[in-house]
Design a protein around this motif. Structure first.
Motif, mmCIF file in Angstrom:
data_model
loop_
_atom_site.group_PDB
_atom_site.id
_atom_site.type_symbol
_atom_site.label_atom_id
_atom_site.label_comp_id
_atom_site.label_asym_id
_atom_site.label_seq_id
_atom_site.Cartn_x
_atom_site.Cartn_y
_atom_site.Cartn_z
ATOM 1 N N LYS A 1 16.667 -18.959 7.568
ATOM 2 C CA LYS A 1 16.936 -20.523 7.552
ATOM 3 C C LYS A 1 15.351 -20.930 8.441
ATOM 4 C CE LYS A 1 21.746 -21.039 9.359
ATOM 5 N NZ LYS A 1 22.184 -21.638 10.614
ATOM 6 N N PHE A 2 13.876 -20.145 7.892
ATOM 7 C CA PHE A 2 12.362 -20.253 8.042
ATOM 8 C C PHE A 2 11.799 -19.864 6.504
ATOM 9 C CE2 PHE A 2 13.163 -16.257 9.381
ATOM 10 C CZ PHE A 2 12.128 -15.211 8.407
ATOM 11 N N ASP A 3 10.735 -20.219 6.466
ATOM 12 C CA ASP A 3 9.562 -20.003 5.382
ATOM 13 C C ASP A 3 9.089 -19.169 5.229
ATOM 14 O OD1 ASP A 3 7.869 -20.542 3.108
ATOM 15 O OD2 ASP A 3 6.819 -21.658 4.380
ATOM 16 N N GLU A 4 10.134 -17.826 5.095
ATOM 17 C CA GLU A 4 9.831 -16.607 4.890
ATOM 18 C C GLU A 4 8.557 -15.964 4.075
ATOM 19 O OE1 GLU A 4 13.010 -14.035 4.304
ATOM 20 O OE2 GLU A 4 14.146 -15.168 4.554
ATOM 21 N N THR A 5 7.464 -15.166 4.741
ATOM 22 C CA THR A 5 7.018 -14.070 3.915
ATOM 23 C C THR A 5 7.033 -13.663 2.372
ATOM 24 O OG1 THR A 5 4.962 -14.571 5.958
ATOM 25 C CG2 THR A 5 4.714 -12.879 3.679
ATOM 26 N N VAL A 6 6.674 -14.032 1.442
ATOM 27 C CA VAL A 6 6.890 -12.747 0.253
ATOM 28 C C VAL A 6 5.761 -11.539 0.421
ATOM 29 C CG1 VAL A 6 7.163 -13.106 -1.518
ATOM 30 C CG2 VAL A 6 7.303 -14.604 -0.983
ATOM 31 N N GLU A 7 6.642 -10.408 0.605
ATOM 32 C CA GLU A 7 5.463 -9.642 0.733
ATOM 33 C C GLU A 7 6.030 -8.360 -0.936
ATOM 34 O OE1 GLU A 7 7.229 -7.838 4.283
ATOM 35 O OE2 GLU A 7 6.969 -9.362 5.835
ATOM 36 N N VAL A 8 4.715 -7.821 -1.345
ATOM 37 C CA VAL A 8 4.993 -6.932 -1.855
ATOM 38 C C VAL A 8 4.575 -5.438 -1.003
ATOM 39 C CG1 VAL A 8 2.166 -6.775 -3.159
ATOM 40 C CG2 VAL A 8 4.377 -6.414 -3.841
ATOM 41 N N ALA A 9 5.324 -4.319 -2.239
ATOM 42 C CA ALA A 9 5.511 -2.796 -2.252
ATOM 43 C C ALA A 9 4.965 -1.639 -3.013
ATOM 44 C CB ALA A 9 6.412 -2.390 -1.483
ATOM 45 N N VAL A 10 3.741 -1.122 -2.933
ATOM 46 C CA VAL A 10 3.286 -0.912 -4.472
ATOM 47 C C VAL A 10 3.072 0.573 -3.905
ATOM 48 C CG1 VAL A 10 1.602 -0.905 -5.930
ATOM 49 C CG2 VAL A 10 2.173 -3.053 -4.886
ATOM 50 N N ARG A 11 3.896 0.940 -4.904
ATOM 51 C CA ARG A 11 4.211 2.517 -4.020
ATOM 52 C C ARG A 11 2.496 3.157 -5.261
ATOM 53 N NH1 ARG A 11 6.696 7.111 -7.027
ATOM 54 N NH2 ARG A 11 8.440 5.748 -7.925
ATOM 55 N N LEU A 12 1.772 4.005 -5.209
ATOM 56 C CA LEU A 12 0.494 4.771 -6.156
ATOM 57 C C LEU A 12 0.878 5.833 -6.416
ATOM 58 C CD1 LEU A 12 -2.730 2.744 -4.148
ATOM 59 C CD2 LEU A 12 -0.857 2.184 -6.098
ATOM 60 N N GLY A 13 0.756 6.203 -7.355
ATOM 61 C CA GLY A 13 0.250 8.160 -7.462
ATOM 62 C C GLY A 13 -0.902 8.570 -7.380
ATOM 63 N N VAL A 14 -1.242 8.582 -5.401
ATOM 64 C CA VAL A 14 -2.337 9.255 -5.128
ATOM 65 C C VAL A 14 -1.504 9.983 -4.085
ATOM 66 C CG1 VAL A 14 -3.966 7.439 -5.284
ATOM 67 C CG2 VAL A 14 -2.335 6.828 -3.430
ATOM 68 N N ASP A 15 -2.632 10.597 -3.660
ATOM 69 C CA ASP A 15 -2.390 12.139 -2.547
ATOM 70 C C ASP A 15 -3.273 11.422 -0.909
ATOM 71 O OD1 ASP A 15 -1.600 13.885 -0.591
ATOM 72 O OD2 ASP A 15 -1.665 15.607 -2.269
ATOM 73 N N PRO A 16 -2.502 10.874 0.152
ATOM 74 C CA PRO A 16 -3.711 10.229 1.056
ATOM 75 C C PRO A 16 -3.831 11.233 2.039
ATOM 76 C CG PRO A 16 -1.885 9.079 0.924
ATOM 77 C CD PRO A 16 -1.072 9.903 -0.501
ATOM 78 N N ARG A 17 -3.566 12.517 2.100
ATOM 79 C CA ARG A 17 -3.676 13.564 2.583
ATOM 80 C C ARG A 17 -5.143 13.769 2.262
ATOM 81 N NH1 ARG A 17 0.601 17.859 1.467
ATOM 82 N NH2 ARG A 17 0.136 17.210 -0.545
ATOM 83 N N ALA B 1 -11.132 7.934 -8.318
ATOM 84 C CA ALA B 1 -11.326 9.058 -9.473
ATOM 85 C C ALA B 1 -10.390 10.395 -9.203
ATOM 86 C CB ALA B 1 -13.289 9.478 -9.647
ATOM 87 N N ALA B 2 -10.710 10.616 -8.338
ATOM 88 C CA ALA B 2 -9.663 12.157 -8.358
ATOM 89 C C ALA B 2 -8.387 11.569 -8.167
ATOM 90 C CB ALA B 2 -9.713 12.392 -7.432
ATOM 91 N N ALA B 3 -7.405 10.336 -8.993
ATOM 92 C CA ALA B 3 -6.285 10.233 -8.868
ATOM 93 C C ALA B 3 -5.901 10.625 -10.374
ATOM 94 C CB ALA B 3 -5.321 8.833 -8.566
ATOM 95 N N LYS B 4 -5.113 11.317 -10.273
ATOM 96 C CA LYS B 4 -4.143 11.597 -11.833
ATOM 97 C C LYS B 4 -2.974 11.717 -12.235
ATOM 98 C CE LYS B 4 -8.081 13.608 -12.560
ATOM 99 N NZ LYS B 4 -9.345 13.791 -12.533
ATOM 100 N N GLY B 5 -2.671 11.615 -13.466
ATOM 101 C CA GLY B 5 -1.170 10.905 -13.438
ATOM 102 C C GLY B 5 -1.036 9.304 -13.562
ATOM 103 N N GLN B 6 0.885 8.844 -13.675
ATOM 104 C CA GLN B 6 0.264 7.677 -13.598
ATOM 105 C C GLN B 6 0.114 7.043 -12.282
ATOM 106 O OE1 GLN B 6 4.767 6.791 -13.592
ATOM 107 N NE2 GLN B 6 4.245 4.623 -13.714
ATOM 108 N N TYR B 7 -1.125 6.058 -12.411
ATOM 109 C CA TYR B 7 -1.159 4.968 -10.962
ATOM 110 C C TYR B 7 -0.481 4.143 -10.027
ATOM 111 C CZ TYR B 7 -4.392 2.661 -8.146
ATOM 112 O OH TYR B 7 -5.268 2.338 -6.546
ATOM 113 N N LEU B 8 0.300 3.175 -10.870
ATOM 114 C CA LEU B 8 1.214 2.325 -10.415
ATOM 115 C C LEU B 8 2.726 2.828 -10.851
ATOM 116 C CD1 LEU B 8 -0.211 -1.163 -11.941
ATOM 117 C CD2 LEU B 8 -0.090 -0.244 -9.323
ATOM 118 N N LYS B 9 2.617 3.336 -9.835
ATOM 119 C CA LYS B 9 4.427 4.287 -10.219
ATOM 120 C C LYS B 9 5.373 2.798 -9.577
ATOM 121 C CE LYS B 9 2.820 9.027 -9.207
ATOM 122 N NZ LYS B 9 3.721 10.820 -8.852
#
Length: 232
Positions: A37-53, A203-211
């Motif tokens: 009932k309020f002006d909600e925020t619109v949020e995006v979640a993006v799954r990336l083809g990276v290994d954050p470790r 540069a180290a990210a391989k394969g599909q980036y935007l998953k």
């Protein structure tokens, strides 16, 4: 499985989870089914083809959304002398030096959304790492919040600059506006963010980036977005 409230459940019934929607269609649907009932925020979640470790696959930065986020952000600037005056003139909400560092250290004051610092202040501001770091409030050169160009930094935050950072699971979450925004404005904000993430591909990210990409309102269900045409 997490339990959802009645409003969420009713909203979820209005979308087909097996469908991957075009971006504009997905955003229009998010606006339509937003249950709050309020002006909600619109949020995006993006799954990336990276290994954050791996350090060379970290994705972190900032972007100015063309139509802002719909939220007024409180800015604190750590600066002295002329730079402090510049910060005040640019519209910073709080400006200080050692006094502000002490206020945060001793009083636990955190009445701001974004902290900006001139490089010469980082020796003092660095003492706040344990307080500001876990909250995502620590000034950082990678996000443009450690700079001598104070005027630009403050103006960008006020205009709708957001920071993004990949989490441990390889996801990025960010606000792109409010449910009250026109769909076209939400779409332009979304594309600006995605374009920025693509340019930030390690540069180290391989394969599909935007998953995977999904959009949702604060209290609503996620709507899947077609990743192939998002930057068209």
């Amino acid at each position: 499985m997490p339990k959802h409230g009645k409003k969420y459940t009713e909203a979820a019934k209005q979308l087909d989870r097996s469908v991957v929607y075009e971006a504009a269609e997905a955003l229009a649907l998010v606006k339509k089914i937003a249950p709050g009932k309020f002006d909600e925020t619109v949020e995006v979640a993006v799954r990336l083809g990276v290994d954050p470790r791996h350090a060379d696959q970290q994705v972190r930065g900032a972007v100015v959304l063309p139509h802002g986020t719909g939220k007024t952000r409180t800015v604190l600037v750590f600066a002295k002398g002329d730079k402090a005056k510049e910060a005040e003139d640019a519209g910073a909400d709080f400006v200080g030096a050692e006094d502000m560092v002490a206020k945060i250290q001793q009083e636990g004051w955190l009445g701001f959304d974004v902290a900006i610092a001139t490089p010469d202040m980082m020796g003092n501001v660095g003492k706040l790492g344990r307080i500001l770091g876990p909250r995502g409030l620590m000034p950082n050169p990678k996000t443009g919040t450690v700079t001598f160009d104070i005027v630009r930094a403050v103006q960008e935050v006020k205009a709708g600059k957001i920071e993004y950072r990949v989490d441990k699971a390889g996801n990025i979450h960010a606000p792109i506006g409010k449910v009250s925004f026109d769909t076209d404005k939400l779409l332009e904000n979304l594309r600006t963010l995605i374009d920025t993430l693509i340019r930030a591909k390690p540069a180290a990210a391989k394969g599909q980036y935007l998953k995977g990409i999904s959009v949702s309102s604060t209290m609503g269900p996620g709507v899947k977005v077609n990743t192939q045409k998002i930057t068209a």
